[in-house]
Design a protein around this motif. Structure first.
Motif, mmCIF file in Angstrom:
data_model
loop_
_atom_site.group_PDB
_atom_site.id
_atom_site.type_symbol
_atom_site.label_atom_id
_atom_site.label_comp_id
_atom_site.label_asym_id
_atom_site.label_seq_id
_atom_site.Cartn_x
_atom_site.Cartn_y
_atom_site.Cartn_z
ATOM 1 N N LEU A 26 39.709 37.439 -27.450
ATOM 2 C CA LEU A 26 38.810 38.803 -27.417
ATOM 3 C C LEU A 26 37.548 38.659 -28.195
ATOM 4 O O LEU A 26 37.025 39.893 -28.356
ATOM 5 C CB LEU A 26 39.838 40.251 -27.595
ATOM 6 N N ARG A 27 37.259 37.588 -28.806
ATOM 7 C CA ARG A 27 36.254 37.499 -29.852
ATOM 8 C C ARG A 27 34.766 37.476 -29.238
ATOM 9 O O ARG A 27 34.818 37.362 -27.976
ATOM 10 C CB ARG A 27 36.424 36.381 -30.761
ATOM 11 N N SER A 28 33.862 37.774 -30.082
ATOM 12 C CA SER A 28 32.379 37.665 -29.493
ATOM 13 C C SER A 28 32.181 36.198 -29.231
ATOM 14 O O SER A 28 32.596 35.489 -29.915
ATOM 15 C CB SER A 28 31.552 38.466 -30.496
ATOM 16 N N SER A 29 30.967 36.025 -28.537
ATOM 17 C CA SER A 29 30.338 34.795 -28.173
ATOM 18 C C SER A 29 29.973 34.265 -29.587
ATOM 19 O O SER A 29 30.103 33.011 -29.700
ATOM 20 C CB SER A 29 29.164 34.888 -27.230
ATOM 21 N N GLY A 30 29.204 34.958 -30.538
ATOM 22 C CA GLY A 30 28.938 34.668 -31.747
ATOM 23 C C GLY A 30 30.026 34.001 -32.526
ATOM 24 O O GLY A 30 30.101 33.059 -33.087
ATOM 25 N N SER A 86 35.173 39.200 -24.421
ATOM 26 C CA SER A 86 34.488 39.870 -25.659
ATOM 27 C C SER A 86 34.910 41.312 -25.424
ATOM 28 O O SER A 86 34.597 41.940 -24.437
ATOM 29 C CB SER A 86 33.274 39.618 -26.075
ATOM 30 N N LEU A 87 35.384 42.126 -26.401
ATOM 31 C CA LEU A 87 35.460 43.565 -26.315
ATOM 32 C C LEU A 87 34.339 44.273 -27.159
ATOM 33 O O LEU A 87 34.193 45.557 -27.253
ATOM 34 C CB LEU A 87 36.777 44.270 -27.178
ATOM 35 N N ILE A 88 33.254 43.562 -27.565
ATOM 36 C CA ILE A 88 31.994 44.068 -28.084
ATOM 37 C C ILE A 88 30.802 43.692 -27.783
ATOM 38 O O ILE A 88 30.766 42.563 -26.905
ATOM 39 C CB ILE A 88 31.913 43.897 -29.656
ATOM 40 N N MET A 144 27.909 39.234 -34.036
ATOM 41 C CA MET A 144 28.891 40.175 -34.722
ATOM 42 C C MET A 144 30.183 39.860 -34.676
ATOM 43 O O MET A 144 30.752 39.325 -33.761
ATOM 44 C CB MET A 144 28.621 41.605 -33.873
ATOM 45 N N THR A 145 30.973 40.422 -35.590
ATOM 46 C CA THR A 145 32.389 40.162 -35.738
ATOM 47 C C THR A 145 32.975 41.419 -35.849
ATOM 48 O O THR A 145 32.217 42.755 -36.401
ATOM 49 C CB THR A 145 32.933 39.268 -36.977
ATOM 50 N N ASP A 146 34.162 41.710 -35.722
ATOM 51 C CA ASP A 146 34.891 42.955 -35.992
ATOM 52 C C ASP A 146 35.697 43.186 -37.157
ATOM 53 O O ASP A 146 36.296 44.042 -37.429
ATOM 54 C CB ASP A 146 35.906 43.437 -34.411
ATOM 55 N N VAL A 147 35.201 42.306 -37.939
ATOM 56 C CA VAL A 147 36.111 42.367 -39.354
ATOM 57 C C VAL A 147 35.079 43.490 -40.307
ATOM 58 O O VAL A 147 35.581 44.216 -40.921
ATOM 59 C CB VAL A 147 35.773 41.001 -40.058
ATOM 60 N N ALA A 148 33.810 43.435 -39.853
ATOM 61 C CA ALA A 148 32.842 44.395 -40.420
ATOM 62 C C ALA A 148 32.896 45.590 -39.568
ATOM 63 O O ALA A 148 32.941 45.417 -38.308
ATOM 64 C CB ALA A 148 31.495 43.873 -40.716
#
Length: 256
Positions: free
Chosen positions: A59-63, A85-87, A93-97
């Motif tokens: 589910l991570r972004s391409s970045g 990806s869910l964003i 971007m990552t979803d940690v931030a």
């Protein structure tokens, strides 16, 4: 809680044994995890040969995927990898931030100033509904164990797992308890992420307590789905996840 002990991943658990209707969820059908980037050879062997993983839903972004590079499981030809990806695919971007959980933070804050995390979770559904539906279909269609992961295995993974469990009839309190269980490993998770250049800066950009998987976050997210969309099943139906899809998911995850 059916924790799976690995050498180089710390938030891995089997979602079997949860009550659902008149039965329980089946062991060896759905596993949730944090980042699989550092798996040892022994970890790979355990996941594939012992746990029976045949499908990885990333589910991570391409970045994130580009930054982290290939993961060890990707070298296993018997395992299918799906990147959902869910964003929105904007930058690295990552979803940690928190800023990375939706393209428009201001929009999210206006929508729910008292429930920022829950609003971001709704943002996954608003921004990438096709990925949420695709992830649930991939779980249902996996020939063996489906493994869902993101970076921490908490937010994006938490939303997809909550949708899957709710769709097959796992009671809300059990769904919330599974989400909260990640808190048992949160310091280990954050330590892993700090070791990666992809995530290290993001980890300490927010207060430590904001990383905690608090029960009210998942409870409010599910309540908002009820209020705004008629619940998980109604949201799924509105986005093309049919009654037949639900039946296949139940057949996959539940005891007969």
């Amino acid at each position: 809680m059916r924790w799976i002990k690995l050498e180089n991943a710390v938030n891995v658990r089997d979602l079997g044994g949860l009550p659902a209707g008149d039965g329980v969820t089946r062991t060896g059908r759905l596993v949730r995890s944090d980042n699989l980037q550092d798996l040892s050879p022994a970890d790979v062997t355990r996941l594939v040969e012992e746990i029976g993983v045949t499908t990885v839903i990333d589910l991570r972004s391409s970045g994130e995927v580009r930054s982290e590079g290939p993961a060890p499981l990707q070298a296993v030809t018997s395992v299918e990898h799906l990147h959902l990806s869910l964003i929105p695919e904007v930058g690295a971007m990552t979803d940690v931030a928190k800023d990375a959980l939706a393209v428009n933070r201001e929009r999210v804050l206006k929508r729910s100033p008292d429930d920022v995390a829950g609003a971001f979770y709704i943002g996954y559904l608003d921004d990438r509904p096709e990925s949420v539906v695709g992830a649930l279909r991939a779980v249902a269609e996996a020939p063996g164990t489906a493994l869902v992961h993101c970076a921490a295995g908490k937010d994006r993974t938490g939303v997809v797992v909550a949708m899957a469990l709710t769709a097959v009839g796992v009671p809300r309190e059990e769904v919330v308890a599974d989400y909260v269980a990640t808190g048992e490993r949160i310091e280990l998770i954050l330590d892993r992420l700090r070791s990666s250049p992809t995530y290290a800066k993001d980890i300490d950009n927010v207060p430590a307590h904001e990383h905690d998987p608090r029960p009210e976050i998942m409870s409010r997210f599910l309540a908002r789905l009820d209020e705004e969309h008629g619940g998980v099943l109604a949201w799924l139906a509105d986005h093309g996840f049919t009654t037949s899809d639900v039946d296949r998911l139940k057949a996959k995850l539940l005891d007969a």
